[in-house]
Design a protein around this motif. Structure first.
Motif, PDB file in Angstrom:
ATOM      1  N   PRO A 150      53.527  74.675 -55.902  1.00 17.48           N
ATOM      2  CA  PRO A 150      52.983  75.228 -57.138  1.00 17.48           C
ATOM      3  C   PRO A 150      53.734  74.716 -58.370  1.00 17.48           C
ATOM      4  CG  PRO A 150      54.507  76.789 -56.174  1.00 17.48           C
ATOM      5  CD  PRO A 150      54.430  75.631 -55.221  1.00 17.48           C
ATOM      6  N   PHE A 151      53.158  74.961 -59.547  1.00 15.81           N
ATOM      7  CA  PHE A 151      53.841  74.649 -60.795  1.00 15.81           C
ATOM      8  C   PHE A 151      54.950  75.670 -61.017  1.00 15.81           C
ATOM      9  CE2 PHE A 151      54.737  74.696 -65.273  1.00 15.81           C
ATOM     10  CZ  PHE A 151      54.578  73.383 -65.681  1.00 15.81           C
ATOM     11  N   THR A 152      56.161  75.174 -61.264  1.00 10.29           N
ATOM     12  CA  THR A 152      57.305  76.029 -61.605  1.00 10.29           C
ATOM     13  C   THR A 152      57.941  75.495 -62.886  1.00 10.29           C
ATOM     14  OG1 THR A 152      58.993  74.733 -60.459  1.00 10.29           O
ATOM     15  CG2 THR A 152      57.733  76.320 -59.125  1.00 10.29           C
ATOM     16  N   THR A 153      58.932  76.191 -63.371  1.00 10.29           N
ATOM     17  CA  THR A 153      59.639  75.705 -64.562  1.00 10.29           C
ATOM     18  C   THR A 153      60.167  74.289 -64.351  1.00 10.29           C
ATOM     19  OG1 THR A 153      60.290  77.987 -65.051  1.00 10.29           O
ATOM     20  CG2 THR A 153      61.473  76.244 -66.210  1.00 10.29           C
ATOM     21  N   GLU A 154      60.603  73.978 -63.130  1.00  9.09           N
ATOM     22  CA  GLU A 154      61.146  72.648 -62.843  1.00  9.09           C
ATOM     23  C   GLU A 154      60.076  71.552 -62.940  1.00  9.09           C
ATOM     24  OE1 GLU A 154      62.028  75.440 -60.989  1.00  9.09           O
ATOM     25  OE2 GLU A 154      63.859  75.437 -62.213  1.00  9.09           O
ATOM     26  N   SER A 155      58.816  71.950 -62.916  1.00  9.17           N
ATOM     27  CA  SER A 155      57.734  70.966 -62.987  1.00  9.17           C
ATOM     28  C   SER A 155      57.686  70.247 -64.334  1.00  9.17           C
ATOM     29  CB  SER A 155      56.387  71.631 -62.720  1.00  9.17           C
ATOM     30  OG  SER A 155      56.364  72.237 -61.443  1.00  9.17           O
ATOM     31  N   ILE A 156      58.390  70.777 -65.327  1.00 10.60           N
ATOM     32  CA  ILE A 156      58.412  70.097 -66.623  1.00 10.60           C
ATOM     33  C   ILE A 156      59.054  68.712 -66.512  1.00 10.60           C
ATOM     34  CG2 ILE A 156      58.406  72.253 -67.935  1.00 10.60           C
ATOM     35  CD1 ILE A 156      61.398  71.932 -68.393  1.00 10.60           C
ATOM     36  N   ALA A 157      59.728  68.434 -65.398  1.00  8.94           N
ATOM     37  CA  ALA A 157      60.271  67.087 -65.183  1.00  8.94           C
ATOM     38  C   ALA A 157      59.163  66.037 -65.131  1.00  8.94           C
ATOM     39  CB  ALA A 157      61.088  67.056 -63.895  1.00  8.94           C
ATOM     40  N   LEU A 158      57.916  66.466 -64.859  1.00  7.04           N
ATOM     41  CA  LEU A 158      56.781  65.539 -64.841  1.00  7.04           C
ATOM     42  C   LEU A 158      56.315  65.148 -66.244  1.00  7.04           C
ATOM     43  CD1 LEU A 158      54.562  67.290 -62.134  1.00  7.04           C
ATOM     44  CD2 LEU A 158      55.710  65.077 -61.860  1.00  7.04           C
ATOM     45  N   PHE A 159      56.644  65.953 -67.243  1.00  6.73           N
ATOM     46  CA  PHE A 159      56.048  65.773 -68.572  1.00  6.73           C
ATOM     47  C   PHE A 159      56.343  64.423 -69.210  1.00  6.73           C
ATOM     48  CE2 PHE A 159      55.560  70.599 -69.715  1.00  6.73           C
ATOM     49  CZ  PHE A 159      54.747  70.756 -68.605  1.00  6.73           C
ATOM     50  N   PRO A 160      57.596  63.922 -69.186  1.00  4.93           N
ATOM     51  CA  PRO A 160      57.837  62.614 -69.816  1.00  4.93           C
ATOM     52  C   PRO A 160      56.985  61.511 -69.203  1.00  4.93           C
ATOM     53  CG  PRO A 160      59.913  63.754 -69.424  1.00  4.93           C
ATOM     54  CD  PRO A 160      58.858  64.545 -68.723  1.00  4.93           C
ATOM     55  N   LYS A 161      56.845  61.530 -67.883  1.00  5.51           N
ATOM     56  CA  LYS A 161      56.036  60.517 -67.210  1.00  5.51           C
ATOM     57  C   LYS A 161      54.574  60.637 -67.613  1.00  5.51           C
ATOM     58  CE  LYS A 161      55.356  61.070 -62.713  1.00  5.51           C
ATOM     59  NZ  LYS A 161      55.631  60.975 -61.257  1.00  5.51           N
ATOM     60  N   ILE A 162      54.072  61.869 -67.657  1.00  7.94           N
ATOM     61  CA  ILE A 162      52.671  62.097 -68.021  1.00  7.94           C
ATOM     62  C   ILE A 162      52.400  61.599 -69.437  1.00  7.94           C
ATOM     63  CG2 ILE A 162      51.025  63.950 -68.555  1.00  7.94           C
ATOM     64  CD1 ILE A 162      52.167  65.447 -66.088  1.00  7.94           C
ATOM     65  N   LYS A 163      53.305  61.856 -70.339  1.00  5.38           N
ATOM     66  CA  LYS A 163      53.151  61.376 -71.717  1.00  5.38           C
ATOM     67  C   LYS A 163      53.220  59.853 -71.776  1.00  5.38           C
ATOM     68  CE  LYS A 163      52.781  61.701 -76.183  1.00  5.38           C
ATOM     69  NZ  LYS A 163      51.523  62.183 -76.804  1.00  5.38           N
ATOM     70  N   GLU A 164      54.168  59.277 -71.071  1.00  8.58           N
ATOM     71  CA  GLU A 164      54.341  57.826 -71.091  1.00  8.58           C
ATOM     72  C   GLU A 164      53.104  57.114 -70.534  1.00  8.58           C
ATOM     73  OE1 GLU A 164      57.417  54.401 -69.397  1.00  8.58           O
ATOM     74  OE2 GLU A 164      57.915  56.532 -69.162  1.00  8.58           O
ATOM     75  N   MET A 165      52.441  57.748 -69.573  1.00  6.32           N
ATOM     76  CA  MET A 165      51.229  57.159 -69.000  1.00  6.32           C
ATOM     77  C   MET A 165      50.081  57.103 -70.004  1.00  6.32           C
ATOM     78  SD  MET A 165      51.086  58.825 -65.185  1.00  6.32           S
ATOM     79  CE  MET A 165      52.049  58.135 -63.829  1.00  6.32           C
TER      80      MET A 165
END
Length: 286
Positions: free
Chosen positions: A17-32
């Protein structure tokens, strides 16, 4: 049209599931190159909304919020406790959505996901009426958080209540609550609709959210979806929302089993996101 459409991706593509630690995905998602990250609120108590909001701001991303009801949450069930479970879960999700400054939540909130069986016409009418009554209450709860609810039709293998644009519009008419809108998912539409263009134009200005993958849940552009009809439909209803790519990682066995993904749909999930976004921008930026 290209000036109005944002493109997003669900974190389900990588994890659950999405947890607070999932924010580690955000830089990659933005860069894409995505504008929006879709956050599925499976368990809102796993999320520190303040930290997630900061991460969204830091990465220049906007959120969209997805909510579903599981087996112990069903607005069409016989046991009223199931309704209360829905309302309590929704309140917790609405709280997170409000803190993240979302304006709506999307999902098939009319019934439990996976409730699909051959019910009698009489039973179907009973359950439809329960959904009408309880969604009216859910809409009132949502209004307290200044949130609309975008109802998403599912395919026949995941729901026996609402499978098409026509059915979801009938449900909304029966409830008659202004805050109830529509989310359409191209995956489900390729299974259930006779004509994707007509389905989109039938919904019209009620459409506030769109999710896509291929008809086989894979990378957009690699299957049988009539993308030109899809793009024309969104253009003709002057859709100004987000197109979110939603698929699921086969690495999470529980999630993969829930959505019946039995094989890899890309060499890796990053490739899925990049190739999918490239195709969507090319298709909807006309």
């Amino acid at each position: 049209m290209s000036n109005n459409i944002n493109f997003g991706v669900s974190t389900w593509l990588w994890q659950s599931p999405f947890t607070t630690e999932s924010i580690a995905l955000f830089p990659k998602i933005k860069e894409m190159g995505f504008d929006v990250v879709e956050i599925p609120l499976e368990d809102p108590f796993l999320i520190d909304a303040k930290m997630v909001k900061k991460a969204l701001l830091d990465n220049g991303l906007k959120p969209s919020i997805c909510v579903v009801f599981g087996d112990d949450k069903d607005l069409t069930g016989e046991n009223p406790q199931l309704y209360e479970n829905c309302f309590e879960h929704a309140k917790a999700c609405f709280e997170v959505a409000k803190m993240l400054e979302a304006t709506f939540v999307a999902g098939p909130l009319y019934a439990a996901v996976g409730k699909a069986r051959l019910a009698s016409d009489e039973q179907r009418k009973i359950e439809w009426n329960r959904s009408v009554t309880n969604l009216g209450k859910l809409a009132a709860i949502g209004r307290a958080y200044q949130l609309d609810i975008a109802l998403e039709p599912l395919n026949r293998f995941e729901s026996d209540l609402v499978n098409t644009a026509e059915q979801v519009m009938q449900l909304i008419r029966d409830i008659d609550e202004e805050s109830l809108k529509v989310a359409l998912d191209g995956f489900h539409m390729t299974i259930e609709e006779h004509d994707i263009y007509k389905a989109i134009t039938l919904v019209g200005d009620k459409l506030i959210h769109v999710q896509v993958s291929e008809n086989h849940r894979g990378i957009p552009g690699t299957g049988l979806t009539p993308w030109s009809d899809f793009a024309k439909g969104l253009s003709d209803v002057d859709y100004k929302g987000t197109i979110v790519m939603e698929s699921f990682t086969p690495e999470n066995k529980k999630l993969a089993a829930a959505v019946n993904i039995w094989r890899k749909l890309a060499s890796n999930q990053d490739e899925f996101a990049l190739k999918g976004l490239e195709f969507l921008k090319r298709t909807f930026n006309n």
